[in-house]
Enzyme design. Structure first.
Site, PDB file in Angstrom:
ATOM      1  N   ASP A  79       0.842 -62.008 -55.738  1.00 57.25           N
ATOM      2  CA  ASP A  79      -0.346 -60.892 -55.644  1.00 57.25           C
ATOM      3  C   ASP A  79       0.943 -59.890 -55.028  1.00 57.25           C
ATOM      4  OD1 ASP A  79      -1.161 -58.785 -57.143  1.00 57.25           O
ATOM      5  OD2 ASP A  79      -3.086 -59.765 -55.992  1.00 57.25           O
ATOM      6  N   HIS A  80       1.289 -59.044 -55.556  1.00 55.60           N
ATOM      7  CA  HIS A  80       1.329 -57.849 -54.733  1.00 55.60           C
ATOM      8  C   HIS A  80       2.331 -57.888 -53.611  1.00 55.60           C
ATOM      9  CE1 HIS A  80      -0.250 -54.763 -56.436  1.00 55.60           C
ATOM     10  NE2 HIS A  80      -1.643 -55.200 -57.109  1.00 55.60           N
ATOM     11  N   GLU A 140       7.148 -59.202 -62.839  1.00 55.02           N
ATOM     12  CA  GLU A 140       5.796 -58.235 -62.869  1.00 55.02           C
ATOM     13  C   GLU A 140       6.368 -57.420 -61.486  1.00 55.02           C
ATOM     14  OE1 GLU A 140       1.500 -56.807 -62.333  1.00 55.02           O
ATOM     15  OE2 GLU A 140       2.094 -58.031 -63.853  1.00 55.02           O
ATOM     16  N   LYS A 147     -12.758 -51.444 -57.602  1.00 48.04           N
ATOM     17  CA  LYS A 147     -12.877 -53.173 -57.606  1.00 48.04           C
ATOM     18  C   LYS A 147     -14.260 -53.355 -58.236  1.00 48.04           C
ATOM     19  CE  LYS A 147      -9.483 -54.487 -54.922  1.00 48.04           C
ATOM     20  NZ  LYS A 147      -8.141 -55.156 -56.305  1.00 48.04           N
ATOM     21  N   HIS A 152      -3.900 -53.152 -63.629  1.00 49.23           N
ATOM     22  CA  HIS A 152      -4.341 -54.097 -62.865  1.00 49.23           C
ATOM     23  C   HIS A 152      -6.009 -53.598 -62.631  1.00 49.23           C
ATOM     24  CE1 HIS A 152      -0.544 -55.195 -60.276  1.00 49.23           C
ATOM     25  NE2 HIS A 152      -0.340 -55.214 -62.338  1.00 49.23           N
TER      26      HIS A 152
END
Length: 425
Positions: free
Chosen positions: A82-83, A179, A221, A261
């Site tokens: 991720d990221h 991605e 979040k 996201h």
């Protein structure tokens, strides 16, 4: 993409910070299958989260593999780095098969003038109004707009190409899902910008299967979307149309789809997403859904006794260190200090009071979004507890697992992929 690893039409990103809830998360996807829709799980955990927890990406893969074996899951599943960027990708090369290449920090970095010139010369179709099916008016891209957009994004796309090729050199072409993420930036991409970005990605020969643009509004979040829902729906629909055009004209993978996201708990936009998917036939990757760490806390509080005491201790520590905990997430949380109960007040709460404040139920007057967001970023407190916290997860697994599964299926999978309401009165 014949013979290549292919991401299914519908997929959901699930985080499992302490690697204890993979079975409960997978059970939600099993429930989706029973309801008639295939939703593929993608376990994701960022480099920052691994560093905070003190874990390794291999642990995420091991937990996913164990859950799949235990529940006899025969459909695909994936583990997402991720990221990642050039400096962090190495530790994810062996265990992961999905890579979220994050180049948001490079947006705005001036590309080489010669590269900009070459891009513009190589895309004469962008010099004229572009007719995109599903968009009423042609996209009018002036020479100046094309140049300025290429200058803004080309260096970021070139960086994505470098990262992609590093992964490819290690894993082999077609052995992983790619991605590209551009959501952590200041302003949303317009349809014209997205088209130019996709053209540049095609030039870099990155076979992306999902792209994460920035949408209007705030995607904080673990709480609901804040913004104009109608505007989001328009942007989502326009982006789907642009992706379909780019697939047809630039040879990008035909299953290329949007990734949303910070997709957890965005209840306001779930119906628009579902309606648009149904109307267009498009797919989607709903990233980071389910807020599993908070469901662990809810389960501990529900269990009472020592587990409730620890849940209260975690809040007290998070409250005491809130500035430190919030700083890395400042752009994706909105905590109002006046709305935070004191630790002394929380210490006097019952299980029901704690869970009612934390559980994201907009029907409840007790729900406290600031309390929820502080605990969302407070997982570092639990990580410091080490085995004392992990042992409580194991001891209270049935209660926690029920919360994890119900939350992920009822409030995320069902409204997005089945069109059912997340809440009923």
């Amino acid at each position: 993409m014949s013979g290549s690893l292919r991401l299914a039409k519908y997929s959901i990103g699930v985080g499992d910070r302490f690697a204890h809830q993979a079975k409960a998360q997978l059970q939600a996807c099993i429930e989706a299958g029973k309801a008639g829709v295939e939703v593929i799980p993608v376990w994701n955990k960022s480099n920052r989260e691994h560093n905070i927890i003190g874990s390794e990406p291999a642990a995420t893969r091991a937990a996913a593999d164990a859950a799949v074996k235990a529940l006899h899951w025969t459909r695909p599943y994936h583990c997402d780095a991720d990221h990642i960027n050039l400096t962090t990708v190495d530790r994810f090369l062996a265990p992961c098969d999905f890579y979220t290449i994050d180049v948001a920090d490079a947006i705005g970095t001036p590309a080489e003038p010669l590269n900009i010139d070459a891009f513009i010369a190589g895309h004469p179709e962008l010099h004229e109004p572009v007719k995109v099916e599903g968009i009423a008016e042609p996209l009018s891209i002036s020479a100046g707009y094309l140049r300025s957009t290429a200058a803004k994004y080309l260096a970021a796309v070139e960086q994505a190409g470098q990262i992609y090729r590093k992964i490819e050199a290690s894993k082999g072409a077609g052995a992983f899902i790619t991605e590209v993420s551009m959501d952590e930036t200041d302003s949303p991409q317009t349809p014209s910008e997205l088209l130019i970005i996709l053209a540049a990605i095609a030039d870099e020969k990155i076979p992306i299967q999902t792209i994460a643009p920035k949408f209007t509004g705030r995607f904080n979040k673990g709480v609901d979307y804040v913004g104009d829902v109608g505007q989001f729906e328009r942007e989502f629909s326009l982006d789907i149309a642009v992706i379909a055009y780019a697939v047809k004209h630039y040879g990008l993978p035909e299953n290329l789809k949007l990734s949303v996201h910070s997709g957890s708990d965005k209840f306001s936009i779930y119906k628009p997403i579902h309606d648009t998917l149904k109307r267009t036939g498009a797919g989607v990757h709903l990233k980071t859904a389910g807020t599993t760490w908070l469901e662990e806390l809810i389960g501990l509080a529900e269990s009472g006794g020592e587990a409730l005491v620890v849940a209260k201790e975690i809040y007290a520590e998070a409250y005491a260190h809130r500035e430190e905990l919030c700083a890395p997430y400042a752009t994706v949380i909105d905590i109002h200090p006046a709305q935070l109960p004191s630790p002394e007040e929380v210490n006097g709460w019952s299980s029901e009071q704690y869970t009612s404040a934390l559980r994201h139920d907009p029907r409840s007057a007790a729900y406290n979004s600031s309390f929820r967001q502080l605990l969302h970023v407070g997982f570092k407190v639990a990580a410091k507890m080490g085995n004392a916290y992990l042992n409580l997860l194991s001891e209270n697994e049935p209660v926690i697992a029920k919360n994890v599964t119900d939350n992920l299926y009822t409030r995320h999978i069902a409204p997005v992929f089945l069109g059912l309401p997340a809440f009923t009165r």
